[in-house]
Design an enzyme around this catalytic site. Sequence first.
Site, PDB file in Angstrom:
ATOM      1  N   HIS A  35       5.826  56.439  -6.640  1.00  0.00           N
ATOM      2  CA  HIS A  35       4.768  56.101  -7.601  1.00  0.00           C
ATOM      3  C   HIS A  35       3.582  57.037  -7.395  1.00  0.00           C
ATOM      4  O   HIS A  35       3.065  57.170  -6.288  1.00  0.00           O
ATOM      5  CB  HIS A  35       4.361  54.639  -7.411  1.00  0.00           C
ATOM      6  CG  HIS A  35       3.447  54.112  -8.469  1.00  0.00           C
ATOM      7  ND1 HIS A  35       3.883  53.726  -9.715  1.00  0.00           N
ATOM      8  CD2 HIS A  35       2.107  53.924  -8.474  1.00  0.00           C
ATOM      9  CE1 HIS A  35       2.858  53.300 -10.435  1.00  0.00           C
ATOM     10  NE2 HIS A  35       1.759  53.431  -9.714  1.00  0.00           N
ATOM     11  N   HIS A  68       1.963  57.353 -13.094  1.00  0.00           N
ATOM     12  CA  HIS A  68       1.135  56.316 -13.719  1.00  0.00           C
ATOM     13  C   HIS A  68      -0.183  56.974 -14.122  1.00  0.00           C
ATOM     14  O   HIS A  68      -1.018  57.274 -13.275  1.00  0.00           O
ATOM     15  CB  HIS A  68       0.934  55.187 -12.683  1.00  0.00           C
ATOM     16  CG  HIS A  68      -0.022  54.118 -13.116  1.00  0.00           C
ATOM     17  ND1 HIS A  68      -0.523  53.169 -12.239  1.00  0.00           N
ATOM     18  CD2 HIS A  68      -0.574  53.830 -14.324  1.00  0.00           C
ATOM     19  CE1 HIS A  68      -1.337  52.358 -12.885  1.00  0.00           C
ATOM     20  NE2 HIS A  68      -1.396  52.742 -14.149  1.00  0.00           N
ATOM     21  N   MET A  70      -3.700  56.989 -15.433  1.00  0.00           N
ATOM     22  CA  MET A  70      -4.918  56.197 -15.689  1.00  0.00           C
ATOM     23  C   MET A  70      -5.962  57.189 -16.180  1.00  0.00           C
ATOM     24  O   MET A  70      -6.922  57.537 -15.468  1.00  0.00           O
ATOM     25  CB  MET A  70      -5.356  55.494 -14.398  1.00  0.00           C
ATOM     26  CG  MET A  70      -4.441  54.334 -14.031  1.00  0.00           C
ATOM     27  SD  MET A  70      -4.551  53.855 -12.288  1.00  0.00           S
ATOM     28  CE  MET A  70      -3.405  55.024 -11.582  1.00  0.00           C
ATOM     29  N   MET A 139      -0.337  45.560 -14.464  1.00  0.00           N
ATOM     30  CA  MET A 139      -1.263  45.699 -13.340  1.00  0.00           C
ATOM     31  C   MET A 139      -1.618  44.315 -12.827  1.00  0.00           C
ATOM     32  O   MET A 139      -1.988  43.424 -13.598  1.00  0.00           O
ATOM     33  CB  MET A 139      -2.552  46.401 -13.776  1.00  0.00           C
ATOM     34  CG  MET A 139      -2.403  47.844 -14.233  1.00  0.00           C
ATOM     35  SD  MET A 139      -1.650  48.939 -13.031  1.00  0.00           S
ATOM     36  CE  MET A 139      -2.780  48.789 -11.633  1.00  0.00           C
ATOM     37  N   ASP A 181       2.215  46.328 -10.370  1.00  0.00           N
ATOM     38  CA  ASP A 181       1.461  47.294  -9.552  1.00  0.00           C
ATOM     39  C   ASP A 181       0.124  46.694  -9.120  1.00  0.00           C
ATOM     40  O   ASP A 181      -0.723  46.398  -9.966  1.00  0.00           O
ATOM     41  CB  ASP A 181       1.229  48.546 -10.415  1.00  0.00           C
ATOM     42  CG  ASP A 181       0.516  49.666  -9.679  1.00  0.00           C
ATOM     43  OD1 ASP A 181       0.250  49.538  -8.471  1.00  0.00           O
ATOM     44  OD2 ASP A 181       0.232  50.695 -10.343  1.00  0.00           O
TER      45      ASP A 181
HETATM   46  C1  DX5 Z   1      -4.185  51.120  -8.562  1.00  0.00           C
HETATM   47  C2  DX5 Z   1      -2.895  51.911  -8.519  1.00  0.00           C
HETATM   48  C3  DX5 Z   1      -1.867  51.335  -7.625  1.00  0.00           C
HETATM   49  C4  DX5 Z   1      -2.253  51.287  -6.177  1.00  0.00           C
HETATM   50  C5  DX5 Z   1      -1.489  50.202  -5.512  1.00  0.00           C
HETATM   51  O1  DX5 Z   1      -4.995  51.593  -9.575  1.00  0.00           O
HETATM   52  O2  DX5 Z   1      -2.347  52.003  -9.809  1.00  0.00           O
HETATM   53  O3  DX5 Z   1      -0.625  52.006  -7.785  1.00  0.00           O
HETATM   54  O4  DX5 Z   1      -1.988  52.466  -5.490  1.00  0.00           O
HETATM   55  O5  DX5 Z   1      -1.953  50.088  -4.223  1.00  0.00           O
HETATM   56  P1  DX5 Z   1      -1.825  48.726  -3.415  1.00  0.00           P
HETATM   57  O6  DX5 Z   1      -0.383  48.436  -3.280  1.00  0.00           O
HETATM   58  O7  DX5 Z   1      -2.495  49.050  -2.124  1.00  0.00           O
HETATM   59  O8  DX5 Z   1      -2.556  47.680  -4.218  1.00  0.00           O
HETATM   60 ZN    ZN Z   2      -0.209  52.737 -10.027  1.00  0.00          ZN
END
Ligand code: DX5
Ligand code: ZN
Length: 233
Positions: A35, A68, A70, A139, A181
Amino acid sequence: MSVTHRIAPSLLSADFARLGEEVRAIQAAGADLIHFDVMDNHFVPNLTVGPLVCEAIRPHATVPIDVHLMVRPVDRLIPDFARAGAGIITFHPEGSDHVDRTLALIRDHGCKAGLVFNPATPLGWLDHVMDKLDIVLLMSVNPGYGGQTFIASTLAKIRAVRERIDAWRAQGGQEIWLEVDGGIKVDNIAQVAAAGADTFVAGSAVFGAPDPGGGYAGVVGRLRGAADAARAA
Ligand code: DX5
Ligand code: ZN
């Protein structure tokens, strides 16, 4: 019914000075996907990595790179990430002016396409695009940082998407993965699996607190074991 569970460690919590090694290590530990969190300091309040870094880890990756995005706007980056080795590209509907077009663009570049929902983003975005999706990513934290706490109200949303996907499949629709996630740990992944997720992102759980006995393989194995046991129950 047996369900394949996929564990997707998030590189966001990896050692960025040793990314190639980290990718190889989590694959050896049993990761099903890598990821790769792309943040733009605009759509989310953090700045991470782009296509150059994806291309740099590509030679080390033997499992699909799950990008992913963002970012806003998303479209211009899609060909770049496809060329850089992405196997999957997901984006937030708020980052695209034309969601249908963006999904098609991702598939046209040979990648699996997915839509990402923030905790407060309504599921109505799914209404007219089910046929264009390979993945729905929910999310379970607000995006921007690793290491946040799982938002429990996401569980109802996971169940709602599971129902939609099952109904879609029952009427002859294609396979769609349900990925979750944010804040997933060994002690809560069972609930996420029981609610209907099949693909689990875990950043800090894998990289932040390595299992003293089993390293990355210990954590990945315990995540998978807890998910499998929940679905079998
Ligand atoms: C947050 C990310 C996630 C994050 C997850 O914006 O999209 O992928 O890395 O990390 P953990 O598992 O530590 O919540
Ligand atoms: Zn992510």
